[in-house]
Motif scaffolding. Structure first.
Motif, PDB file in Angstrom:
ATOM      1  N   ASP A 189       0.333  -1.491  -0.135  1.00 38.86           N
ATOM      2  CA  ASP A 189       0.261  -0.317  -0.074  1.00 38.86           C
ATOM      3  C   ASP A 189       0.840   0.787   0.277  1.00 38.86           C
ATOM      4  N   LEU A 190       2.120   1.102  -0.428  1.00 43.48           N
ATOM      5  CA  LEU A 190       2.887   1.938   0.033  1.00 43.48           C
ATOM      6  C   LEU A 190       2.881   3.049  -1.074  1.00 43.48           C
ATOM      7  N   GLY A 191       2.850   2.589  -3.255  1.00 48.37           N
ATOM      8  CA  GLY A 191       3.093   2.725  -3.977  1.00 48.37           C
ATOM      9  C   GLY A 191       3.860   2.433  -5.055  1.00 48.37           C
ATOM     10  N   SER A 192       4.164   3.173  -5.759  1.00 49.76           N
ATOM     11  CA  SER A 192       5.160   2.786  -6.422  1.00 49.76           C
ATOM     12  C   SER A 192       6.347   2.553  -6.351  1.00 49.76           C
ATOM     13  N   PRO A 193       7.278   1.110  -6.488  1.00 44.30           N
ATOM     14  CA  PRO A 193       7.709  -0.221  -6.374  1.00 44.30           C
ATOM     15  C   PRO A 193       8.986   1.117  -6.409  1.00 44.30           C
ATOM     16  N   SER A 194       9.666   1.905  -7.194  1.00 47.03           N
ATOM     17  CA  SER A 194      10.580   2.826  -8.374  1.00 47.03           C
ATOM     18  C   SER A 194      10.521   4.449  -7.007  1.00 47.03           C
ATOM     19  N   LEU A 195       9.228   4.765  -6.311  1.00 41.13           N
ATOM     20  CA  LEU A 195       9.784   5.927  -5.139  1.00 41.13           C
ATOM     21  C   LEU A 195      10.126   4.871  -4.057  1.00 41.13           C
ATOM     22  N   ILE A 196       9.226   4.098  -3.689  1.00 43.22           N
ATOM     23  CA  ILE A 196       9.233   3.974  -2.850  1.00 43.22           C
ATOM     24  C   ILE A 196      11.024   2.747  -2.205  1.00 43.22           C
ATOM     25  N   ILE A 197      11.956   2.819  -3.168  1.00 48.49           N
ATOM     26  CA  ILE A 197      13.437   2.062  -2.934  1.00 48.49           C
ATOM     27  C   ILE A 197      14.160   3.934  -2.347  1.00 48.49           C
ATOM     28  N   ASN A 198      13.445   4.255  -3.414  1.00 46.36           N
ATOM     29  CA  ASN A 198      14.511   5.696  -3.228  1.00 46.36           C
ATOM     30  C   ASN A 198      14.340   6.219  -1.960  1.00 46.36           C
ATOM     31  N   GLN A 199      12.603   6.263  -1.730  1.00 44.49           N
ATOM     32  CA  GLN A 199      12.483   7.089  -0.476  1.00 44.49           C
ATOM     33  C   GLN A 199      12.429   6.467   0.945  1.00 44.49           C
ATOM     34  N   TYR A 200      12.768   4.846   0.660  1.00 44.57           N
ATOM     35  CA  TYR A 200      13.302   3.971   1.338  1.00 44.57           C
ATOM     36  C   TYR A 200      14.834   4.279   2.026  1.00 44.57           C
ATOM     37  N   ARG A 201      15.674   4.403   0.701  1.00 45.12           N
ATOM     38  CA  ARG A 201      17.139   5.157   0.907  1.00 45.12           C
ATOM     39  C   ARG A 201      17.364   6.133   1.451  1.00 45.12           C
ATOM     40  N   ASN A 202      16.536   7.064   1.207  1.00 44.24           N
ATOM     41  CA  ASN A 202      16.543   8.515   2.057  1.00 44.24           C
ATOM     42  C   ASN A 202      16.591   8.384   3.280  1.00 44.24           C
ATOM     43  N   GLU A 203      15.312   7.717   3.594  1.00 50.07           N
ATOM     44  CA  GLU A 203      15.548   7.158   5.199  1.00 50.07           C
ATOM     45  C   GLU A 203      16.877   6.409   5.842  1.00 50.07           C
ATOM     46  N   ALA A 204      16.575   5.780   4.993  1.00 55.56           N
ATOM     47  CA  ALA A 204      18.176   4.882   5.817  1.00 55.56           C
ATOM     48  C   ALA A 204      19.537   5.765   6.093  1.00 55.56           C
ATOM     49  N   PHE A 205      19.725   6.391   4.994  1.00 59.09           N
ATOM     50  CA  PHE A 205      21.439   6.882   5.005  1.00 59.09           C
ATOM     51  C   PHE A 205      21.016   7.857   6.176  1.00 59.09           C
ATOM     52  N   SER A 206      19.570   8.681   6.134  1.00 58.39           N
ATOM     53  CA  SER A 206      19.458  10.418   6.354  1.00 58.39           C
ATOM     54  C   SER A 206      19.997   9.559   7.751  1.00 58.39           C
ATOM     55  N   CYS A 207      19.225   8.189   8.195  1.00 64.65           N
ATOM     56  CA  CYS A 207      19.587   7.843   9.680  1.00 64.65           C
ATOM     57  C   CYS A 207      21.220   7.982   9.981  1.00 64.65           C
ATOM     58  N   ILE A 208      21.377   7.176   8.860  1.00 60.05           N
ATOM     59  CA  ILE A 208      22.869   7.527   9.517  1.00 60.05           C
ATOM     60  C   ILE A 208      23.672   8.325   9.045  1.00 60.05           C
TER      61      ILE A 208
END
Length: 252
Positions: A77-96
């Motif tokens: 339910d999160l939307g387009s996989p191509s958009l989700i992977i970028n959002q996920y990576r942004n959050e993961a690397f911002s966390c680091i």
């Protein structure tokens, strides 16, 4: 307080006979080792932040936080996989980027190293990379007078792989001419192999290694730029030779 060092790799160690990059899982041009140095107490905090990312994006709580992921791991339910992977990576690397840790990486152009006669086998690839990685971590510890013990963890894949990693690490660490002042009472001479699925530190190391591999292989610095400030650097902010090294020569 004990320091924890997590090491993971990106790219293949297979010898390269051409200069073509590979982003599709083939024989890559670059091999990368990424490392995360973190105190145990800081790891507890970042683990909570990572769990929030997992709960937001992944179907399973046991899904690893990694650089490369298959579309099927994300909630539908999160939307387009191509958009989700970028959002996920942004959050993961911002966390680091906002966490209390220090990053190190070494990159190796296998074709150039082979042409120069530096490497002839997978063992050479690992040994050359470990020489440089251990060297910059050792220099960082001396520079900042870090005296707390360091325990080292590496991702376990299978026995042949783990044996190559173990031998290369020990060979690099135990060379007295390379590290004449190396304090083995602080920096553990042994390796602890662990499953990344259950080890947040190794998952972070995967993200770090993956971002640099992408920057080298695909000329895409989107995510390596986000975490750049976490690498040791010179006074002008350049991490070269402090937190990052291009493995273009043997140190001995």
């Amino acid at each position: 307080m004990c320091n924890l060092l997590y090491i993971d790799e990106a790219g293949t160690t297979k010898m390269k006979n051409d200069q073509d990059p590979s982003l599709n899982g083939g024989n890559t041009l670059y091999f990368v080792l990424g490392a995360v140095l973190i105190k145990a107490r800081s790891l507890e905090k970042i683990e909570k932040d990572v769990e929030k990312i997992k709960q937001k994006y992944f179907k399973s709580q046991f899904q690893e936080v990694k650089y490369s992921l298959k579309n099927g791991v994300f909630k539908k339910d999160l939307g387009s996989p191509s958009l989700i992977i970028n959002q996920y990576r942004n959050e993961a690397f911002s966390c680091i980027s906002r966490s209390d840790l220090t990053l190190f990486e070494v990159g190796q152009n296998k074709y150039e190293c082979k042409q120069k006669g530096l490497i002839q086998s997978k063992d050479d690839t690992y040994y050359l990379s470990f020489q440089h990685l251990v060297s910059i971590i050792n220099s960082h510890m001396h520079r900042y007078r870090i005296k707390d013990p360091v325990t080292v963890f590496i991702n376990s894949i299978d026995d042949p792989h783990d044996e190559k990693m173990y031998k290369s690490y020990k060979k690099a660490l135990e060379n007295e001419s390379l590290f004449p002042n190396f304090d083995k009472t602080i920096f553990s001479p042994s390796l602890n192999f662990a499953k990344s699925k259950f080890t947040i530190g190794l998952q972070l190391a995967d993200l770090v290694a993956g971002s640099l591999w992408r920057a080298l292989e695909g000329k895409d610095k989107t995510y390596s730029t986000i975490i750049k400030k976490k690498f040791p650097s010179s006074h002008d902010g350049n991490p070269m030779k402090y937190g990052y090294v291009n493995c273009s020569e043997w140190l001995i």
